[in-house]
Write an enzyme that holds these catalytic residues in place. Structure first.
Site, short mmCIF file in Angstrom:
data_model
loop_
_atom_site.label_atom_id
_atom_site.label_comp_id
_atom_site.label_asym_id
_atom_site.label_seq_id
_atom_site.Cartn_x
_atom_site.Cartn_y
_atom_site.Cartn_z
N ARG A 143 0.75 -1.19 0.07
CA ARG A 143 -0.08 -0.09 -0.10
C ARG A 143 0.93 1.23 -0.03
NH1 ARG A 143 -5.23 1.70 -1.40
NH2 ARG A 143 -6.01 2.74 0.40
N THR A 182 -8.43 1.17 -10.51
CA THR A 182 -7.90 0.11 -10.20
C THR A 182 -7.98 -0.83 -11.18
OG1 THR A 182 -8.24 0.91 -7.95
CG2 THR A 182 -7.57 -1.37 -8.24
N THR A 230 -3.31 -0.58 -8.08
CA THR A 230 -4.10 0.71 -8.16
C THR A 230 -3.15 1.91 -8.29
OG1 THR A 230 -5.91 2.09 -7.37
CG2 THR A 230 -4.47 1.32 -5.69
N GLU A 239 -5.27 4.53 -7.51
CA GLU A 239 -6.63 5.31 -6.81
C GLU A 239 -7.37 5.56 -8.09
OE1 GLU A 239 -8.98 5.37 -4.38
OE2 GLU A 239 -9.23 7.47 -5.13
N ASP A 299 -7.75 8.26 0.33
CA ASP A 299 -8.41 7.07 0.91
C ASP A 299 -8.65 7.36 2.47
OD1 ASP A 299 -9.35 5.97 -1.25
OD2 ASP A 299 -8.02 4.00 -1.02
N SER A 323 -7.84 0.72 2.58
CA SER A 323 -8.22 0.29 1.45
C SER A 323 -9.52 -0.71 1.32
CB SER A 323 -7.13 -0.34 0.77
OG SER A 323 -7.50 -0.97 -0.63
N SER A 324 -10.03 -0.62 0.13
CA SER A 324 -10.87 -1.62 0.05
C SER A 324 -10.53 -2.95 -0.81
CB SER A 324 -12.38 -1.00 -0.36
OG SER A 324 -12.62 -0.16 0.10
N GLY A 338 -12.76 -0.96 -8.13
CA GLY A 338 -14.01 -0.20 -7.84
C GLY A 338 -14.39 0.24 -6.58
N1 GLU Z 1 -8.20 3.35 -3.50
C1 GLU Z 1 -9.20 2.36 -3.44
C2 GLU Z 1 -8.85 1.51 -2.53
O1 GLU Z 1 -7.68 1.30 -2.11
C3 GLU Z 1 -9.05 1.41 -4.78
C4 GLU Z 1 -9.38 2.36 -5.89
C5 GLU Z 1 -10.49 2.06 -6.61
O2 GLU Z 1 -10.60 0.54 -6.85
O3 GLU Z 1 -11.05 2.63 -7.24
O4 GLU Z 1 -9.68 0.75 -1.96
#
Ligand code: GLU
Length: 615
Positions: free
Chosen positions: A122, A423, A441, A443, A465, A486-487, A507
């Site tokens: 990350r 991403t 990603t 971002e 984020d 993050s997701s 996403g």
């Molecule tokens: N920044 C997002 C994350 O780390 C991912 C970005 C995305 O998928 O648009 O969760």
């Protein structure tokens, strides 16, 4: 927990006999032959959104990347080698979603030890960042998210992608970094054919890119986005990758390139005529020289006889997918006439899991994250008992109590969801049964819009984020050296110690629900993997209404209304696309039979390939 057969064939006839099921079929999975983005080098056979066969499999959003990964496997490389080669290729052909200037999370299954390991690559906040970094000193007010913060030096995190590649090769791979980068160097030099997706992503970013002359020179040649059908070459990136191939990761993290990255962040090189404020960041060469990936245990939960391995914090992916699965495991989910009830439970479980993610997940090096509790069945049971199987709760719901004893939920305050959607994800399985699930990603699509002059890649804007609010109790508050939550949810599912599924998606925060929905579609709702990926999506992230793709609304709005579920069309503030995610998945069936699945249509269609095609 109940063990349900997971290798069921889709119950198409049964499904089609019900009102909901009919809608499911109508909105349903396109044919496996649906168009994929073309590969430029005439890859043979098996290119499309679904490929079946043996000997290894790859899936990504891009045919060039998938071809490169498939060729690595074909020539005896393993899943880690192929994943790094594909990631580097995606940095060339998906430069607005991934590349040297970003970060990501790598989950790996080693067939010999049957162990799942992870790499947290990350992006990290520079040590010079201050808690009020997102406040405009000239006004004393927070920068607006768009356009000020997203296209700025202050949002750029120290990139972790190259360190992730080196770590993956060192720990799991069989090839050198130089050899692994070779195909993407060629791709950058020779170029790829521009498709609709690349052109429209460029146009979506035109104003931002135009504000930074170095970026405009690369991505807006002659002042316009490259035309569909033309060849896009990136000789600067080919040179940067060649240098890294010769000199190793120090060519990025130390020396001239590191100094240039720090300089761009501290002094965004914007067109003086542009009104974009582009506030400066504090990153120094030392921040780059001291960047380190983290190794940590994968999250692990049991679900209907399977084991689901995910990414631990600093990503919220593993705990949030895991918690929602643990919640719905208490219910019998099924397709056909059970579809509406199953979807209602999915949406309610997801809302609870997102409430807990918001309250408890941040960078574990800075805040105490209750990863074990969040992944436990006991905690999930305490959340499940707040769910009414017939009626939606008013949302947002409040987070659960970590002692796992409560069974109460109250309406909470709405929090803005500022994550962007960009991403990319890739999935690989090799002939030995090793698997890689890697989400990377920069971002949002186009990252910070700032390129490093003459180096051919964009810098991320990942620090957006961090939670923008200045709540001292928020686990995801800005701090020097901290990783924003993050997701990203690169996931590997095992059954009896062997890989059954590899799944992931881009996403933003919808990544979590996309992975969840694909797993539920496949494991519980009787869909095949291609159907599970193609099926329309909805993403309940603890908000009053549920954003959903138009096809989901058409299929399920009526059936979900009696449950009090309210659907709204999905879409983000940057693009007109209502799509949720762009998944890449692989299933390992009996006797090692592989089904690689990419998106049939989302993001222009992805590309799945196997080494030896065949049923
Ligand atoms: N920044 C997002 C994350 O780390 C991912 C970005 C995305 O998928 O648009 O969760």
């Amino acid at each position: 927990m109940t063990v349900l057969a997971r290798r069921t064939r889709p119950l198409v006839t049964l499904v089609a006999t019900t009102a909901v099921g009919a809608a499911l079929v109508a909105a349903g999975p396109p044919s496996a032959q649906a168009a994929a983005r073309p590969s430029d080098s005439g890859a043979t056979g098996s290119s499309g959104s679904t490929a079946r066969g043996t000997g290894g499999a790859v899936s990504s959003v891009d045919a060039n990347a998938s071809r490169i990964g498939r060729d690595v496997l074909r020539r005896g490389g393993n899943a880690a080698d192929a994943a790094v080669a594909m990631a580097s290729a995606l940095g060339v052909s998906e430069p607005y979603s991934a590349g040297l200037g970003g970060g990501g999370y790598f989950v790996y299954y080693d067939a010999r030890s049957r162990k799942v390991s992870t790499i947290d690559g990350r992006e990290t906040a520079p040590v010079g960042i201050t808690p009020d970094a997102f406040v405009d000193p000239s006004t004393g007010k927070p920068y607006s998210f768009t356009p000020e913060l997203v296209s700025s030096g202050v949002a750029v995190g120290v990139p972790g992608t190259l360190a992730t590649w080196q770590s993956a090769l060192d720990r799991f791979g069989t090839r050198s970094l130089a050899r692994t980068l070779a195909p993407s160097i060629e791709l950058a030099r020779d170029g790829f054919v521009v498709d609709d997706t690349f052109r429209s992503q460029t146009l979506d970013n035109k104003t931002r890119f135009a504000a930074f002359p170095d970026t405009a020179r690369l991505f807006l040649p002659g002042g316009d986005a490259p035309k569909v059908g033309t060849r896009f070459r990136n000789p600067d990136l080919a040179r940067t990758l060649t240098r890294i191939a010769r000199q190793g990761t120090d060519a990025f993290y130390r020396g001239p390139l590191a100094a240039e990255i720090a300089d761009v962040v501290q002094h965004p090189r914007k067109d003086p005529a542009s009104t974009l404020p582009a506030p400066a960041g504090s990153m120094t060469s030392r921040d780059l020289a001291t960047y380190k990936v983290r190794q940590q245990a994968a999250t692990k939960i049991r679900y209907r006889g399977l084991t689901v391995h995910g990414m631990a914090p600093s990503s919220s992916g593993g705990t949030t997918v895991g918690e929602a699965l643990n919640i719905v495991e208490n219910h019998r989910l099924r397709g056909g006439s059970g579809t509406a009830r199953s979807l209602h439970l999915y949406l309610e479980a997801s809302a609870r899991a997102f409430a807990d993610r918001g309250a408890y997940v941040g960078d574990p090096a800075f805040v105490k994250v209750p990863t074990t509790t969040l992944s436990s069945q006991r905690f999930a049971d305490s959340r499940d008992c707040t769910i009414d199987p017939t009626t939606a709760a008013p949302k947002p719901v409040s987070p659960g109590s970590l002692d796992g004893t409560g069974c109460a939920t109250a309406k909470a305050d709405e929090k803005p969801d500022t994550e962007n959607v960009s991403t990319t994800h890739l999935s690989v399985v090799d002939r030995w049964g090793n698997a890689a699930s890697y989400t990377l990603t920069i971002e949002q699509t186009g990252g910070s819009a700032m390129t490093v002059p003459g180096r051919g890649f964009l810098l991320n804007n990942e620090l957006t984020d961090f939670t923008a609010a200045y709540d001292p109790n928020d686990p995801n508050r800005i701090a020097p050296g901290k990783r924003p939550r993050s997701s990203m949810s690169p996931t590997i599912v095992t059954e009896n110690g062997k890989v059954a599924y590899v799944v992931g998606s881009p996403g933003g925060a919808t990544i979590i629900t996309t992975v969840l929905q694909i797993l539920l579609n496949r494991i519980d709702l009787g869909m095949s993997l291609p159907e599970a990926v193609a099926a329309p999506r909805a993403s309940q992230r603890n908000t009053a209404t549920t954003p959903a793709e138009p096809a989901f609304i058409a299929a399920y709005e009526q059936a979900l209304a009696p449950y009090g579920q309210k659907l709204v069309p999905s879409g983000d503030q940057f693009t007109s696309a209502a799509e949720i995610g762009a998944a890449a998945a692989i299933e390992v069936g009996p006797r090692g039979r592989l089904t690689a699945v990419a998106e049939p249509t989302r993001r222009g269609g992805g590309s799945a390939m196997v080494v030896r095609p065949g049923r």
